[in-house]
Write a protein that holds these residues in place. Structure first.
Motif, PDB file in Angstrom:
ATOM      1  N   LEU A  76      41.110  39.205  44.701  1.00 46.47           N
ATOM      2  CA  LEU A  76      40.261  39.462  44.967  1.00 46.47           C
ATOM      3  C   LEU A  76      39.433  40.421  43.839  1.00 46.47           C
ATOM      4  O   LEU A  76      38.303  40.056  43.086  1.00 46.47           O
ATOM      5  N   MET A  77      40.209  40.597  42.870  1.00 49.18           N
ATOM      6  CA  MET A  77      39.557  41.330  42.101  1.00 49.18           C
ATOM      7  C   MET A  77      39.094  40.284  40.931  1.00 49.18           C
ATOM      8  O   MET A  77      38.498  40.227  39.446  1.00 49.18           O
ATOM      9  N   ILE A 102      34.606  37.441  37.768  1.00 42.44           N
ATOM     10  CA  ILE A 102      34.030  35.893  38.280  1.00 42.44           C
ATOM     11  C   ILE A 102      32.676  36.880  38.489  1.00 42.44           C
ATOM     12  O   ILE A 102      31.506  35.873  37.286  1.00 42.44           O
ATOM     13  N   ALA A 103      32.510  37.160  40.056  1.00 47.95           N
ATOM     14  CA  ALA A 103      31.168  37.071  39.978  1.00 47.95           C
ATOM     15  C   ALA A 103      30.000  38.138  38.889  1.00 47.95           C
ATOM     16  O   ALA A 103      29.146  37.849  38.741  1.00 47.95           O
ATOM     17  N   ILE A 104      30.984  39.738  38.746  1.00 50.25           N
ATOM     18  CA  ILE A 104      29.903  39.612  37.470  1.00 50.25           C
ATOM     19  C   ILE A 104      29.912  39.443  36.380  1.00 50.25           C
ATOM     20  O   ILE A 104      28.880  39.588  35.892  1.00 50.25           O
ATOM     21  N   VAL A 156      32.453  27.735  31.732  1.00 53.73           N
ATOM     22  CA  VAL A 156      33.473  27.973  33.371  1.00 53.73           C
ATOM     23  C   VAL A 156      35.102  28.875  32.449  1.00 53.73           C
ATOM     24  O   VAL A 156      35.509  29.416  33.720  1.00 53.73           O
ATOM     25  N   GLY A 157      35.202  28.130  31.960  1.00 55.57           N
ATOM     26  CA  GLY A 157      36.210  28.886  31.196  1.00 55.57           C
ATOM     27  C   GLY A 157      36.086  30.658  30.432  1.00 55.57           C
ATOM     28  O   GLY A 157      36.624  31.320  30.615  1.00 55.57           O
ATOM     29  N   VAL A 158      34.834  30.942  30.563  1.00 49.69           N
ATOM     30  CA  VAL A 158      34.517  32.453  30.013  1.00 49.69           C
ATOM     31  C   VAL A 158      34.390  33.011  31.494  1.00 49.69           C
ATOM     32  O   VAL A 158      35.181  34.157  31.631  1.00 49.69           O
ATOM     33  N   ALA A 159      34.090  32.473  32.359  1.00 50.01           N
ATOM     34  CA  ALA A 159      33.658  32.876  33.712  1.00 50.01           C
ATOM     35  C   ALA A 159      35.409  32.565  34.214  1.00 50.01           C
ATOM     36  O   ALA A 159      35.701  33.880  35.133  1.00 50.01           O
ATOM     37  N   ARG A 160      36.041  32.453  34.044  1.00 49.85           N
ATOM     38  CA  ARG A 160      37.731  32.213  34.480  1.00 49.85           C
ATOM     39  C   ARG A 160      37.962  33.291  33.669  1.00 49.85           C
ATOM     40  O   ARG A 160      39.110  34.451  34.207  1.00 49.85           O
ATOM     41  N   GLY A 206      37.128  36.274  35.371  1.00 46.76           N
ATOM     42  CA  GLY A 206      38.105  36.649  36.072  1.00 46.76           C
ATOM     43  C   GLY A 206      39.917  37.671  36.333  1.00 46.76           C
ATOM     44  O   GLY A 206      40.128  38.272  37.181  1.00 46.76           O
ATOM     45  N   GLU A 207      40.214  37.045  34.953  1.00 44.99           N
ATOM     46  CA  GLU A 207      41.585  37.285  34.725  1.00 44.99           C
ATOM     47  C   GLU A 207      41.790  38.715  34.153  1.00 44.99           C
ATOM     48  O   GLU A 207      42.401  39.167  34.139  1.00 44.99           O
TER      49      GLU A 207
END
Length: 436
Positions: free
Chosen positions: A4-5, A10-12, A327-331, A334-335
Motif C-alpha cells: 500500500l505504501m 508511486i501515486a504521489i 518508470v524507474g524513478v516512479a519505482r 514507491g520504495e
C-alpha cells in the motif's frame, strides 16, 4: 501495508510528474496568449481524451497516458512552397507523427492571419519556447530550496553511531559486518571507551563543528595520544585515545569516500547521519553543483548505452551512474514510501526526486535540437542573426527561417530519443534500480 505504501509513493510521484508537465506547458501557453498567438489546445498526457473543456479559443484537457503533454499553436512554421501554413505542437512526442504543414493548414480560421507563431518577432518566439523549460527550472529551484533549507540534506555529524571493537582495514570483507577475529587488535575508540551516542565536542583541543573536520583531525593524528571531550547523557566526559596508522578509504575533493585507499590515522568509529538544513548561500552552492553534475551526466548519456543494454538484456547489474527513466524513478518513489523511516524523510526524498526530474527536463529541453524547445529557440535566434547581418551589409531581407526544413533531422532526433526511452524503460522494468 508495504504494498500500500509503495502504491502511495508511486501515486504521489505520478501526481508530481503530471503537475510538472502541466506547469511546463503553462509557461508556453501564458506567453503565447500574451503575444496573441492562437492556441487551440492545452493537453496534459497523450492518447484518448478523458476530460476536456473549452474556454475562449483554447480546449483544456487531460488525456489517458500521463507520459507528457503539449500545447498546439498555429503557424509554428512559415508557409511552404505551396502557400500552406502549419500549426505545430510543442510536444516532442506529437511532433514525430504530425505532418509539418498539411494538418495545421486545416486548423486555420478566419482572422488567424494575425495570430500565427511564425509572424512574431524572433525574441517573442524565443520567450514562448523558453517559457516551458524555464517553468521547470523555477519549480526545481523552489523544490530544492524547500528541500535544502526546510528539510536539510543527509549529513554525517560528529555523533558516534557505532564503535568498531577491533582494527579493520578498508576493503577487508570483515569491515562490512564489523566481525572481529579472535585475538584481533582492539580499536583505539574501543580502548578509549567511546560509546554509541557520544557527541564529540573537541578532539586534541580542536573544537569540532562537523564530522568532516573530525575525520580530518583523526587522519592527521596517527601515533599521537590525544584528549577527546564528548557529550554523554547531557554531561561532558574527557577520554584519551591514540589513533593508529591504518589503511582507510581516500577522500575526493568534496570529502566523499573513494574506492582507493590511503594510509592515515584510524580511530574506529562511524558517524551518525542527520538531516541538516542549509543556509541560502550553501543552498545556492549545492544547486550549482547539482546543475553541473546534471549537465555532465546528459553529455555522457551516449557512453552509458552499452552498459544500459547489458543491464536490460544480459542481466548485468545496474550501476549508480546509469540513466533512469520515468518508470524507474516512479519505482524508486514507491520504495521510498515503503521504507521504515520517518514520514518527513520520505517526503524529503520524494521532493528530491521531483526536483531532480524538473532540472533534467529543463536541461534536456534546452538542447538546440528539434523537436525539443531548444531547437525552435535556435531557429528563432538564427533568423534574427540572418536578418541583422542582412541589414548591416545592406542585403535584401532573407525573411523567416523555415524551421520546417529541419524536420528530417527532427524525425531522426525524435527516433533516437524514442529508442533510448524504450531501452531505459525495459531496463527499469526487468532490472530496476533499487535504493539502499
Amino acid at each position: 501495508m508495504t504494498a500500500l505504501m509503495t502504491i502511495l509513493g508511486i501515486a504521489i510521484f505520478a501526481l508530481g510528474l503530471l503537475f510538472s508537465i502541466a506547469w511546463h506547458e503553462l509557461g508556453h501557453l501564458s506567453w503565447a496568449k500574451l503575444f496573441k498567438i492562437r492556441v487551440p489546445q492545452y493537453m496534459v498526457g497523450f492518447g484518448p481524451t478523458i476530460w476536456s473543456r473549452k474556454k475562449g479559443d483554447t480546449e483544456y484537457g487531460i488525456k489517458a497516458i500521463p507520459m507528457g503533454g503539449y500545447i498546439r499553436m498555429i503557424g509554428m512554421f512559415p508557409p511552404g512552397a505551396d502557400g500552406r501554413i502549419t500549426a505545430r505542437s510543442s510536444s516532442p512526442w506529437r511532433s514525430m507523427i504530425e505532418d509539418a504543414r498539411a494538418q495545421s493548414y486545416e486548423e486555420l480560421l478566419p482572422g488567424d492571419e494575425t495570430r500565427l507563431f511564425y509572424t512574431r518577432k524572433p525574441w517573442q518566439r524565443v520567450i514562448v519556447m523558453f517559457a516551458g523549460p524555464f517553468m521547470n527550472l523555477i519549480l526545481a529551484f523552489g523544490l530544492f530550496l524547500t528541500l535544502f533549507m526546510g528539510f536539510g540534506i543527509s549529513t554525517s555529524v560528529p555523533t558516534v553511531s557505532t564503535v568498531s571493537q577491533c582494527v579493520l582495514q578498508a576493503g577487508d570483507p570483515a569491515a562490512k559486518t564489523g566481525t572481529c577475529a579472535p585475538g584481533a587488535t582492539p580499536s583505539p575508540a574501543a580502548q578509549a571507551g567511546l560509546k554509541p551516542g557520544d557527541t564529540i565536542v573537541t578532539f586534541n583541543g580542536d573544537p569540532i563543528s562537523s564530522y568532516d573536520q573530525l575525520q580530518d583531525d583523526i587522519r592527521k593524528s596517527a601515533g599521537q595520544t590525544v584528549p577527546i571531550v564528548v557529550k554523554r547523557d547531557g554531561a561532558q566526559v574527557t577520554l584519551t585515545a591514540t589513533p593508529i596508522r591504518n589503511k582507510v578509504y581516500g577522500l575526493d575533493s568534496n570529502g566523499d569516500p573513494t574506492t582507493g585507499t590511503v594510509e592515515a590515522g584510524f580511530l574506529g568509529i562511524t558517524p551518525t547521519s542527520a538531516l541538516v538544513p542549509l543556509g541560502f548561500g550553501a543552498t545556492m552552492n549545492q544547486m550549482g553543483d547539482m546543475a553541473s553534475t546534471s549537465i555532465h551526466s546528459i553529455a555522457a548519456l551516449p557512453s552509458k548505452i552499452p552498459a544500459l543494454w547489458n543491464s536490460a538484456f544480459d542481466g548485468a547489474p545496474r550501476t549508480t551512474d546509469q540513466p533512469v527513466g520515468v518508470v524507474g524513478v516512479a519505482r524508486v518513489g514507491g520504495e521510498v514510501f515503503a521504507m521504515k523511516a520517518p514520514l518527513i524523510d520520505k517526503f524529503a526524498l520524494e521532493i528530491n526526486l521531483l526536483a531532480g526530474l524538473n532540472l533534467s527536463l529543463f536541461l534536456l529541453n534546452m538542447l538546440p535540437l528539434l523537436p525539443l524547445d531548444g531547437g525552435h529557440i535556435a531557429g528563432a535566434l538564427w533568423e534574427s542573426v540572418r536578418r541583422r547581418a542582412a541589414r548591416v551589409f545592406r542585403r535584401p531581407d532573407p525573411g523567416h527561417f523555415d524551421v520546417a526544413k529541419l524536420m528530417p533531422v527532427a524525425y531522426v532526433v525524435a527516433g533516437v530519443f524514442l529508442c533510448f526511452t524504450v531501452l531505459v524503460m525495459i531496463a527499469d522494468v526487468v532490472n530496476p534500480v533499487k535504493i539502499g
